[in-house]
Design an enzyme around this catalytic site. Structure first.
Site, PDB file in Angstrom:
ATOM      1  N   HIS A 219       0.813  -1.208   0.000  1.00 24.81           N
ATOM      2  CA  HIS A 219       0.000   0.000   0.000  1.00 24.81           C
ATOM      3  C   HIS A 219       0.850   1.263   0.000  1.00 24.81           C
ATOM      4  CE1 HIS A 219      -3.508   2.415   1.859  1.00 24.81           C
ATOM      5  NE2 HIS A 219      -3.914   2.004   0.687  1.00 24.81           N
ATOM      6  N   LYS A 221       3.315   4.404  -1.195  1.00 25.94           N
ATOM      7  CA  LYS A 221       3.423   5.321  -2.330  1.00 25.94           C
ATOM      8  C   LYS A 221       4.708   6.119  -2.140  1.00 25.94           C
ATOM      9  CE  LYS A 221      -1.229   4.761  -1.664  1.00 25.94           C
ATOM     10  NZ  LYS A 221      -1.878   4.266  -0.434  1.00 25.94           N
ATOM     11  N   ASP A 226      17.445  10.387  -7.441  1.00 22.88           N
ATOM     12  CA  ASP A 226      18.858  10.755  -7.231  1.00 22.88           C
ATOM     13  C   ASP A 226      19.240  10.825  -5.760  1.00 22.88           C
ATOM     14  OD1 ASP A 226      19.241  10.892  -9.965  1.00 22.88           O
ATOM     15  OD2 ASP A 226      18.926  13.058 -10.080  1.00 22.88           O
ATOM     16  N   HIS A 395      -9.148  11.300   1.388  1.00 21.70           N
ATOM     17  CA  HIS A 395      -8.360  10.067   1.431  1.00 21.70           C
ATOM     18  C   HIS A 395      -7.116  10.234   2.297  1.00 21.70           C
ATOM     19  CE1 HIS A 395      -5.770   6.833  -0.500  1.00 21.70           C
ATOM     20  NE2 HIS A 395      -6.893   6.176  -0.304  1.00 21.70           N
ATOM     21  N   LYS A 397      -4.533  10.372   5.374  1.00 19.92           N
ATOM     22  CA  LYS A 397      -4.346   9.590   6.597  1.00 19.92           C
ATOM     23  C   LYS A 397      -3.444  10.421   7.511  1.00 19.92           C
ATOM     24  CE  LYS A 397      -4.259   6.486   2.905  1.00 19.92           C
ATOM     25  NZ  LYS A 397      -5.629   6.159   2.765  1.00 19.92           N
ATOM     26  N   ASP A 402      -1.550  17.861  19.787  1.00 18.47           N
ATOM     27  CA  ASP A 402      -1.036  18.987  20.569  1.00 18.47           C
ATOM     28  C   ASP A 402      -0.306  20.029  19.734  1.00 18.47           C
ATOM     29  OD1 ASP A 402      -2.053  17.784  22.864  1.00 18.47           O
ATOM     30  OD2 ASP A 402      -0.200  16.658  23.222  1.00 18.47           O
TER      31      ASP A 402
END
Length: 477
Positions: A219, A221, A226, A395, A397, A402
Protein backbone atom coordinates in the site's frame (compact mmCIF):
# COMPACT_ATOMS: atom_id res chain seq x y z
CA UNK A 1 -28.06 -43.08 5.43
CA UNK A 2 -26.49 -40.74 2.88
CA UNK A 3 -27.93 -37.83 4.83
CA UNK A 4 -26.30 -39.11 8.05
CA UNK A 5 -22.89 -39.48 6.39
CA UNK A 6 -23.23 -36.00 4.91
CA UNK A 7 -24.04 -34.59 8.34
CA UNK A 8 -21.06 -36.37 9.93
CA UNK A 9 -18.79 -35.11 7.14
CA UNK A 10 -20.08 -31.57 7.56
CA UNK A 11 -19.59 -31.57 11.35
CA UNK A 12 -16.15 -33.14 11.04
CA UNK A 13 -15.12 -30.57 8.40
CA UNK A 14 -16.25 -27.62 10.53
CA UNK A 15 -14.60 -28.97 13.68
CA UNK A 16 -11.31 -29.75 11.95
CA UNK A 17 -10.89 -26.31 10.44
CA UNK A 18 -12.20 -24.63 13.58
CA UNK A 19 -9.24 -26.19 15.41
CA UNK A 20 -6.89 -24.86 12.71
CA UNK A 21 -8.32 -21.34 13.14
CA UNK A 22 -8.04 -21.56 16.93
CA UNK A 23 -4.40 -22.67 16.69
CA UNK A 24 -3.57 -19.54 14.67
CA UNK A 25 -3.85 -17.65 18.01
CA UNK A 26 -5.45 -14.58 16.49
CA UNK A 27 -7.21 -11.92 18.51
CA UNK A 28 -10.62 -13.08 19.83
CA UNK A 29 -12.66 -10.82 17.49
CA UNK A 30 -10.85 -12.17 14.42
CA UNK A 31 -11.17 -15.75 15.60
CA UNK A 32 -14.88 -15.38 16.28
CA UNK A 33 -15.43 -13.69 12.91
CA UNK A 34 -13.72 -16.51 10.99
CA UNK A 35 -15.55 -19.18 13.00
CA UNK A 36 -18.81 -17.39 12.18
CA UNK A 37 -17.99 -17.44 8.45
CA UNK A 38 -16.94 -21.09 8.60
CA UNK A 39 -20.07 -22.18 10.48
CA UNK A 40 -22.55 -20.52 8.15
CA UNK A 41 -20.62 -20.95 4.88
CA UNK A 42 -18.61 -24.10 5.63
CA UNK A 43 -17.02 -24.91 2.28
CA UNK A 44 -17.09 -21.44 0.79
CA UNK A 45 -15.96 -20.05 4.15
CA UNK A 46 -13.01 -22.42 4.12
CA UNK A 47 -12.05 -21.17 0.64
CA UNK A 48 -12.27 -17.56 1.87
CA UNK A 49 -10.11 -18.43 4.85
CA UNK A 50 -7.43 -20.06 2.70
CA UNK A 51 -7.41 -17.04 0.38
CA UNK A 52 -7.77 -14.21 2.88
CA UNK A 53 -7.13 -15.44 6.38
CA UNK A 54 -4.28 -17.84 6.89
CA UNK A 55 -0.92 -16.72 8.19
CA UNK A 56 1.08 -19.25 6.20
CA UNK A 57 1.72 -16.68 3.46
CA UNK A 58 3.00 -14.23 6.05
CA UNK A 59 5.36 -16.79 7.57
CA UNK A 60 6.69 -17.82 4.18
CA UNK A 61 7.29 -14.21 3.08
CA UNK A 62 9.05 -13.41 6.35
CA UNK A 63 11.38 -16.33 5.69
CA UNK A 64 11.95 -15.06 2.14
CA UNK A 65 13.24 -11.77 3.53
CA UNK A 66 15.68 -13.40 5.92
CA UNK A 67 18.50 -13.81 3.35
CA UNK A 68 18.64 -10.04 2.80
CA UNK A 69 21.91 -8.57 4.02
CA UNK A 70 20.93 -6.04 6.69
CA UNK A 71 24.40 -4.97 7.81
CA UNK A 72 24.40 -1.92 5.53
CA UNK A 73 20.93 -0.97 6.72
CA UNK A 74 21.96 -1.36 10.35
CA UNK A 75 25.05 0.78 9.76
CA UNK A 76 22.92 3.56 8.28
CA UNK A 77 20.40 3.38 11.14
CA UNK A 78 23.15 3.31 13.76
CA UNK A 79 24.75 6.36 12.15
CA UNK A 80 21.61 8.46 12.69
CA UNK A 81 20.92 6.97 16.12
CA UNK A 82 24.44 7.73 17.36
CA UNK A 83 24.11 11.33 16.16
CA UNK A 84 20.78 11.61 17.93
CA UNK A 85 22.14 10.33 21.22
CA UNK A 86 24.89 12.93 21.08
CA UNK A 87 22.47 15.77 20.25
CA UNK A 88 20.75 16.86 23.47
CA UNK A 89 18.83 19.60 21.61
CA UNK A 90 16.75 16.88 19.93
CA UNK A 91 15.61 15.56 23.31
CA UNK A 92 14.71 19.09 24.41
CA UNK A 93 12.78 19.77 21.19
CA UNK A 94 10.77 16.54 21.45
CA UNK A 95 9.80 17.05 25.07
CA UNK A 96 7.18 14.52 26.18
CA UNK A 97 7.09 12.95 22.69
CA UNK A 98 10.57 11.42 23.02
CA UNK A 99 9.05 8.12 24.20
CA UNK A 100 7.27 7.80 20.86
CA UNK A 101 10.53 8.47 19.06
CA UNK A 102 12.36 5.76 21.04
CA UNK A 103 9.51 3.30 20.53
CA UNK A 104 9.80 3.63 16.74
CA UNK A 105 13.55 3.19 16.89
CA UNK A 106 12.99 -0.11 18.70
CA UNK A 107 9.91 -1.44 16.86
CA UNK A 108 10.47 -0.12 13.33
CA UNK A 109 14.24 0.53 13.19
CA UNK A 110 13.22 4.10 12.33
CA UNK A 111 15.88 6.64 13.30
CA UNK A 112 14.96 10.25 13.97
CA UNK A 113 16.49 12.51 11.31
CA UNK A 114 16.99 16.21 12.03
CA UNK A 115 18.56 17.55 8.82
CA UNK A 116 15.45 17.92 6.68
CA UNK A 117 13.19 20.22 4.73
CA UNK A 118 9.52 19.11 4.57
CA UNK A 119 6.94 20.48 2.14
CA UNK A 120 3.27 19.56 2.57
CA UNK A 121 1.32 18.76 -0.62
CA UNK A 122 -2.45 18.85 -0.15
CA UNK A 123 -3.80 17.09 -3.24
CA UNK A 124 -2.71 15.53 -6.53
CA UNK A 125 -2.72 18.89 -8.31
CA UNK A 126 0.14 19.87 -5.98
CA UNK A 127 1.88 16.50 -5.92
CA UNK A 128 1.99 15.55 -9.61
CA UNK A 129 3.84 18.67 -10.82
CA UNK A 130 6.47 18.02 -8.12
CA UNK A 131 6.77 14.33 -9.02
CA UNK A 132 6.97 14.95 -12.76
CA UNK A 133 9.50 17.75 -12.30
CA UNK A 134 11.66 15.45 -10.14
CA UNK A 135 11.56 12.84 -12.91
CA UNK A 136 12.40 15.38 -15.64
CA UNK A 137 15.42 16.61 -13.68
CA UNK A 138 16.70 13.13 -12.75
CA UNK A 139 20.35 12.54 -13.60
CA UNK A 140 21.24 9.22 -11.96
CA UNK A 141 18.18 7.16 -11.03
CA UNK A 142 14.44 7.16 -10.46
CA UNK A 143 12.85 4.76 -7.97
CA UNK A 144 9.05 4.48 -7.79
CA UNK A 145 6.91 2.26 -5.55
CA UNK A 146 3.12 2.52 -5.83
CA UNK A 147 0.04 0.58 -4.86
CA UNK A 148 -1.96 1.96 -7.79
CA UNK A 149 -0.72 3.24 -11.14
CA UNK A 150 -3.71 3.63 -13.45
CA UNK A 151 -3.69 3.04 -17.18
CA UNK A 152 -5.22 6.45 -17.90
CA UNK A 153 -4.05 9.88 -19.02
CA UNK A 154 -2.03 10.49 -15.85
CA UNK A 155 -0.50 7.00 -15.84
CA UNK A 156 0.40 7.24 -19.54
CA UNK A 157 2.02 10.63 -18.97
CA UNK A 158 4.18 9.01 -16.31
CA UNK A 159 5.10 6.23 -18.77
CA UNK A 160 6.11 8.81 -21.42
CA UNK A 161 8.34 10.62 -18.91
CA UNK A 162 10.01 7.39 -17.82
CA UNK A 163 10.65 6.31 -21.42
CA UNK A 164 12.18 9.71 -22.15
CA UNK A 165 14.52 9.50 -19.13
CA UNK A 166 15.44 5.89 -19.92
CA UNK A 167 16.52 7.02 -23.39
CA UNK A 168 18.80 9.54 -21.66
CA UNK A 169 20.49 6.74 -19.71
CA UNK A 170 18.82 7.31 -16.34
CA UNK A 171 18.50 4.13 -14.24
CA UNK A 172 14.84 3.47 -13.45
CA UNK A 173 13.14 0.95 -11.15
CA UNK A 174 9.37 0.72 -10.76
CA UNK A 175 7.87 -1.49 -8.04
CA UNK A 176 4.11 -1.86 -8.41
CA UNK A 177 1.51 -3.84 -6.52
CA UNK A 178 0.35 -6.86 -8.49
CA UNK A 179 -3.32 -6.24 -7.66
CA UNK A 180 -3.58 -2.44 -7.48
CA UNK A 181 -1.65 -1.87 -10.72
CA UNK A 182 -2.59 -4.99 -12.68
CA UNK A 183 -4.14 -3.13 -15.66
CA UNK A 184 -1.15 -0.77 -15.86
CA UNK A 185 1.26 -3.71 -15.91
CA UNK A 186 -0.63 -5.58 -18.62
CA UNK A 187 -0.58 -2.53 -20.88
CA UNK A 188 2.87 -1.05 -20.34
CA UNK A 189 5.20 -3.67 -18.87
CA UNK A 190 6.68 -4.85 -22.17
CA UNK A 191 7.33 -1.37 -23.59
CA UNK A 192 8.94 -0.17 -20.37
CA UNK A 193 11.18 -3.22 -20.10
CA UNK A 194 12.24 -2.93 -23.75
CA UNK A 195 13.41 0.60 -22.91
CA UNK A 196 15.66 -0.81 -20.18
CA UNK A 197 13.42 0.13 -17.25
CA UNK A 198 13.41 -2.41 -14.44
CA UNK A 199 9.94 -3.40 -13.25
CA UNK A 200 8.95 -5.72 -10.47
CA UNK A 201 5.54 -6.90 -9.32
CA UNK A 202 4.97 -7.03 -5.57
CA UNK A 203 3.54 -10.42 -4.52
CA UNK A 204 1.90 -11.54 -7.78
CA UNK A 205 -1.41 -13.40 -7.56
CA UNK A 206 -2.71 -16.03 -9.93
CA UNK A 207 -6.32 -14.81 -10.11
CA UNK A 208 -6.42 -11.00 -9.67
CA UNK A 209 -10.22 -10.83 -10.00
CA UNK A 210 -10.72 -13.14 -7.02
CA UNK A 211 -7.84 -11.64 -5.10
CA UNK A 212 -8.71 -7.96 -5.41
CA UNK A 213 -9.39 -7.74 -1.66
CA UNK A 214 -6.54 -9.95 -0.51
CA UNK A 215 -4.34 -9.09 2.40
CA UNK A 216 -0.60 -8.51 2.08
CA UNK A 217 -0.77 -5.78 -0.54
CA UNK A 218 1.92 -3.14 -0.94
CA UNK A 219 0.00 0.00 0.00
CA UNK A 220 3.07 2.27 -0.06
CA UNK A 221 3.42 5.32 -2.33
CA UNK A 222 7.10 6.23 -2.61
CA UNK A 223 9.22 8.14 -5.11
CA UNK A 224 12.97 8.76 -4.72
CA UNK A 225 15.06 10.59 -7.33
CA UNK A 226 18.86 10.76 -7.23
CA UNK A 227 18.76 10.23 -3.46
CA UNK A 228 18.06 13.95 -2.97
CA UNK A 229 14.27 14.18 -2.93
CA UNK A 230 11.57 11.76 -1.84
CA UNK A 231 7.79 11.74 -1.91
CA UNK A 232 5.69 9.76 0.58
CA UNK A 233 2.02 9.92 1.45
CA UNK A 234 -1.45 8.80 0.37
CA UNK A 235 -1.68 9.77 -3.31
CA UNK A 236 -1.46 7.08 -6.01
CA UNK A 237 -1.09 7.72 -9.76
CA UNK A 238 -4.29 8.21 -11.77
CA UNK A 239 -6.90 10.62 -13.09
CA UNK A 240 -9.30 9.98 -10.19
CA UNK A 241 -6.86 11.60 -7.76
CA UNK A 242 -7.15 14.81 -9.80
CA UNK A 243 -10.90 14.75 -9.19
CA UNK A 244 -11.74 13.54 -12.70
CA UNK A 245 -13.93 10.59 -11.67
CA UNK A 246 -17.35 10.11 -10.05
CA UNK A 247 -16.23 10.92 -6.49
CA UNK A 248 -15.19 14.41 -7.58
CA UNK A 249 -12.47 16.39 -5.79
CA UNK A 250 -9.97 14.08 -4.09
CA UNK A 251 -8.41 15.50 -0.91
CA UNK A 252 -5.22 13.80 0.17
CA UNK A 253 -1.89 14.60 1.78
CA UNK A 254 1.62 13.87 0.55
CA UNK A 255 5.04 15.06 1.72
CA UNK A 256 8.08 16.18 -0.23
CA UNK A 257 11.18 15.33 1.79
CA UNK A 258 14.68 16.71 1.31
CA UNK A 259 17.60 15.78 3.56
CA UNK A 260 18.40 12.76 5.71
CA UNK A 261 14.79 11.51 5.72
CA UNK A 262 15.22 10.77 2.00
CA UNK A 263 17.69 8.03 2.92
CA UNK A 264 15.22 6.61 5.43
CA UNK A 265 12.52 6.40 2.75
CA UNK A 266 15.01 5.02 0.25
CA UNK A 267 16.02 2.16 2.54
CA UNK A 268 12.37 1.06 2.64
CA UNK A 269 12.18 1.11 -1.16
CA UNK A 270 15.46 -0.77 -1.61
CA UNK A 271 14.46 -3.52 0.81
CA UNK A 272 11.08 -3.86 -0.89
CA UNK A 273 12.78 -3.97 -4.29
CA UNK A 274 15.12 -6.75 -3.21
CA UNK A 275 12.19 -8.67 -1.71
CA UNK A 276 10.19 -8.45 -4.94
CA UNK A 277 12.93 -8.70 -7.58
CA UNK A 278 15.79 -10.48 -5.73
CA UNK A 279 18.18 -8.04 -7.42
CA UNK A 280 21.16 -7.51 -5.12
CA UNK A 281 21.95 -3.84 -4.66
CA UNK A 282 24.76 -2.16 -2.79
CA UNK A 283 22.76 0.13 -0.55
CA UNK A 284 25.70 2.45 0.09
CA UNK A 285 25.60 3.53 -3.56
CA UNK A 286 22.07 4.85 -3.05
CA UNK A 287 22.41 6.55 0.34
CA UNK A 288 24.36 9.75 -0.33
CA UNK A 289 25.54 12.20 2.28
CA UNK A 290 22.87 14.89 2.35
CA UNK A 291 23.51 18.59 2.13
CA UNK A 292 22.70 20.68 5.23
CA UNK A 293 19.09 21.85 5.43
CA UNK A 294 18.71 25.11 7.37
CA UNK A 295 15.05 24.33 8.08
CA UNK A 296 16.17 21.50 10.37
CA UNK A 297 12.83 19.70 10.37
CA UNK A 298 12.63 16.58 12.54
CA UNK A 299 11.30 13.53 10.67
CA UNK A 300 11.00 9.84 11.51
CA UNK A 301 9.94 7.45 8.75
CA UNK A 302 8.38 4.18 9.90
CA UNK A 303 7.35 1.18 7.82
CA UNK A 304 5.21 -1.73 8.94
CA UNK A 305 3.76 -4.83 7.38
CA UNK A 306 3.19 -8.55 7.78
CA UNK A 307 6.95 -9.07 7.46
CA UNK A 308 7.76 -7.05 10.61
CA UNK A 309 7.96 -8.34 14.16
CA UNK A 310 5.94 -5.45 15.62
CA UNK A 311 2.83 -3.62 14.44
CA UNK A 312 4.85 -0.41 14.51
CA UNK A 313 2.37 1.96 12.84
CA UNK A 314 -0.47 0.54 14.95
CA UNK A 315 1.70 1.18 18.01
CA UNK A 316 2.56 4.65 16.72
CA UNK A 317 -1.11 5.61 16.33
CA UNK A 318 -1.89 4.23 19.78
CA UNK A 319 1.01 6.12 21.32
CA UNK A 320 0.07 9.41 19.64
CA UNK A 321 -3.52 9.10 20.86
CA UNK A 322 -2.66 8.16 24.43
CA UNK A 323 0.04 10.83 24.77
CA UNK A 324 -2.17 13.70 23.53
CA UNK A 325 -2.68 16.28 26.27
CA UNK A 326 -4.74 19.05 24.67
CA UNK A 327 -5.79 18.23 21.12
CA UNK A 328 -5.98 15.25 18.78
CA UNK A 329 -7.09 15.67 15.16
CA UNK A 330 -7.59 12.66 12.91
CA UNK A 331 -8.42 12.22 9.25
CA UNK A 332 -9.00 8.70 7.96
CA UNK A 333 -10.92 7.53 4.89
CA UNK A 334 -11.49 4.11 6.47
CA UNK A 335 -12.21 4.21 10.19
CA UNK A 336 -12.43 0.65 11.54
CA UNK A 337 -10.26 1.15 14.62
CA UNK A 338 -10.30 -2.11 16.58
CA UNK A 339 -10.54 -2.40 20.35
CA UNK A 340 -7.23 -0.82 21.38
CA UNK A 341 -7.50 2.30 19.21
CA UNK A 342 -11.19 2.67 20.03
CA UNK A 343 -10.52 2.57 23.76
CA UNK A 344 -7.62 5.01 23.39
CA UNK A 345 -9.80 7.49 21.49
CA UNK A 346 -12.66 7.31 23.97
CA UNK A 347 -10.27 7.62 26.91
CA UNK A 348 -8.60 10.69 25.39
CA UNK A 349 -11.95 12.39 24.80
CA UNK A 350 -13.24 11.54 28.27
CA UNK A 351 -10.01 12.98 29.71
CA UNK A 352 -10.78 16.38 28.23
CA UNK A 353 -8.63 16.19 25.09
CA UNK A 354 -10.20 17.97 22.09
CA UNK A 355 -10.61 14.95 19.80
CA UNK A 356 -11.91 15.52 16.27
CA UNK A 357 -12.35 13.02 13.46
CA UNK A 358 -12.95 13.64 9.75
CA UNK A 359 -14.17 10.79 7.54
CA UNK A 360 -15.68 10.81 4.04
CA UNK A 361 -19.33 11.50 3.43
CA UNK A 362 -19.19 9.73 0.05
CA UNK A 363 -18.16 6.05 0.29
CA UNK A 364 -15.84 4.38 -2.19
CA UNK A 365 -16.17 1.02 -0.37
CA UNK A 366 -19.68 0.65 1.03
CA UNK A 367 -19.12 -2.19 3.52
CA UNK A 368 -16.14 -0.39 5.05
CA UNK A 369 -18.19 2.82 5.09
CA UNK A 370 -20.99 1.10 7.01
CA UNK A 371 -18.51 -0.48 9.41
CA UNK A 372 -16.96 2.95 10.02
CA UNK A 373 -20.34 4.43 10.91
CA UNK A 374 -20.98 1.66 13.42
CA UNK A 375 -18.25 3.18 15.63
CA UNK A 376 -19.36 6.80 15.45
CA UNK A 377 -22.12 6.80 18.06
CA UNK A 378 -19.92 5.42 20.84
CA UNK A 379 -17.00 7.76 20.12
CA UNK A 380 -19.38 10.73 20.05
CA UNK A 381 -20.82 9.59 23.38
CA UNK A 382 -17.27 9.88 24.78
CA UNK A 383 -16.94 13.42 23.43
CA UNK A 384 -15.24 12.93 20.05
CA UNK A 385 -16.46 15.45 17.47
CA UNK A 386 -17.10 13.78 14.10
CA UNK A 387 -17.24 15.46 10.69
CA UNK A 388 -18.31 14.16 7.27
CA UNK A 389 -16.27 15.65 4.41
CA UNK A 390 -18.56 17.29 1.82
CA UNK A 391 -16.30 18.78 -0.85
CA UNK A 392 -15.55 15.45 -2.52
CA UNK A 393 -13.73 12.41 -1.21
CA UNK A 394 -11.11 12.68 1.54
CA UNK A 395 -8.36 10.07 1.43
CA UNK A 396 -5.76 11.66 3.74
CA UNK A 397 -4.35 9.59 6.60
CA UNK A 398 -3.34 12.21 9.16
CA UNK A 399 -2.97 12.37 12.96
CA UNK A 400 -2.05 15.60 14.72
CA UNK A 401 -1.45 15.84 18.48
CA UNK A 402 -1.04 18.99 20.57
CA UNK A 403 0.09 21.05 17.58
CA UNK A 404 3.56 19.54 17.96
CA UNK A 405 3.52 16.19 16.16
CA UNK A 406 1.85 14.90 12.99
CA UNK A 407 1.75 11.59 11.15
CA UNK A 408 1.24 11.52 7.37
CA UNK A 409 1.39 8.40 5.27
CA UNK A 410 -0.40 5.44 3.75
CA UNK A 411 -1.83 3.67 6.81
CA UNK A 412 -5.57 3.89 7.40
CA UNK A 413 -7.03 3.49 10.87
CA UNK A 414 -8.14 -0.08 10.25
CA UNK A 415 -7.12 -3.69 10.70
CA UNK A 416 -5.90 -4.11 7.13
CA UNK A 417 -3.36 -1.31 7.44
CA UNK A 418 -2.28 -2.30 10.94
CA UNK A 419 -1.73 -6.00 10.26
CA UNK A 420 -2.06 -7.07 6.65
CA UNK A 421 -0.70 -4.46 4.24
CA UNK A 422 2.75 -2.98 3.73
CA UNK A 423 2.54 0.66 4.86
CA UNK A 424 4.82 3.67 5.45
CA UNK A 425 4.24 6.84 7.48
CA UNK A 426 6.34 9.90 8.16
CA UNK A 427 6.19 11.36 11.66
CA UNK A 428 6.86 15.12 11.80
CA UNK A 429 8.05 16.73 15.04
CA UNK A 430 8.64 20.30 13.80
CA UNK A 431 5.92 22.78 14.76
CA UNK A 432 6.01 24.91 11.61
CA UNK A 433 5.28 21.84 9.44
CA UNK A 434 2.70 20.53 11.92
CA UNK A 435 0.98 23.92 11.88
CA UNK A 436 0.71 23.72 8.09
CA UNK A 437 -0.88 20.26 8.33
CA UNK A 438 -3.18 21.46 11.13
CA UNK A 439 -4.26 24.49 9.11
CA UNK A 440 -5.33 22.16 6.30
CA UNK A 441 -7.22 20.01 8.82
CA UNK A 442 -9.33 23.01 9.86
CA UNK A 443 -9.93 23.87 6.22
CA UNK A 444 -11.21 20.32 5.81
CA UNK A 445 -13.51 20.87 8.80
CA UNK A 446 -14.90 23.97 7.06
CA UNK A 447 -15.56 21.72 4.05
CA UNK A 448 -17.34 19.17 6.26
CA UNK A 449 -20.63 18.72 8.08
CA UNK A 450 -20.51 17.95 11.79
CA UNK A 451 -22.50 14.99 13.08
CA UNK A 452 -24.46 15.54 16.28
CA UNK A 453 -25.20 12.66 18.62
CA UNK A 454 -28.89 13.39 19.17
CA UNK A 455 -29.48 13.50 15.40
CA UNK A 456 -27.29 10.53 14.63
CA UNK A 457 -29.24 8.34 17.05
CA UNK A 458 -32.33 8.69 14.83
CA UNK A 459 -30.94 6.22 12.27
CA UNK A 460 -33.41 3.77 10.80
CA UNK A 461 -33.45 0.17 11.96
CA UNK A 462 -32.31 -0.95 8.50
CA UNK A 463 -29.31 1.39 8.64
CA UNK A 464 -28.37 0.12 12.10
CA UNK A 465 -28.62 -3.47 10.89
CA UNK A 466 -26.34 -2.77 7.91
CA UNK A 467 -23.77 -1.11 10.14
CA UNK A 468 -23.91 -3.90 12.73
CA UNK A 469 -23.41 -6.62 10.13
CA UNK A 470 -20.52 -4.69 8.57
CA UNK A 471 -18.97 -4.22 12.02
CA UNK A 472 -19.26 -7.94 12.69
CA UNK A 473 -17.07 -8.49 9.63
CA UNK A 474 -14.72 -5.61 10.51
CA UNK A 475 -11.90 -7.88 11.74
CA UNK A 476 -11.82 -9.31 8.21
CA UNK A 477 -11.95 -5.98 6.33
Amino acid sequence: MNFEWWTVLYIGFVLFFSVIILLERRSPPKTVAWLFVLAFLPYLGFLFYMLFGRNWRKKRWVRAKQPIEYSQVENAINHYTDRLMADRTAHYALGSKDRLMYMLIQSASAPLTTNNKVTVLKDASEKYPVLFDMIKKAEGYIHLEYYIIRDDKTGRHLVDLLLEKAAQGVEIRVLYDAVGSSAFARKHKDSLQRAGIKLSSFLPVRIPVLNSGLNYRNHRKIAVVDGRKALVGGINIGDEYLGLKELGYWRDTHLLLEGDAVNAVHIIFLLDWFFASEEEINLVDYLPKQEPKPEGHYVQVAASGPDTEWESIHQMYFSIITSAENSLYITSPYFVPGDSILMALKTAALSGVDVRLIIPSKPDHKIVHWASHSYLEEVMEAGVRVYLYQKGFIHAKVLIADGSIASVGTANMDERSFNHNFEVNALIYSREVVEDIEEQFFQDIRDSRELFLEVYRRKTLFRRLKESLARLLSPLL
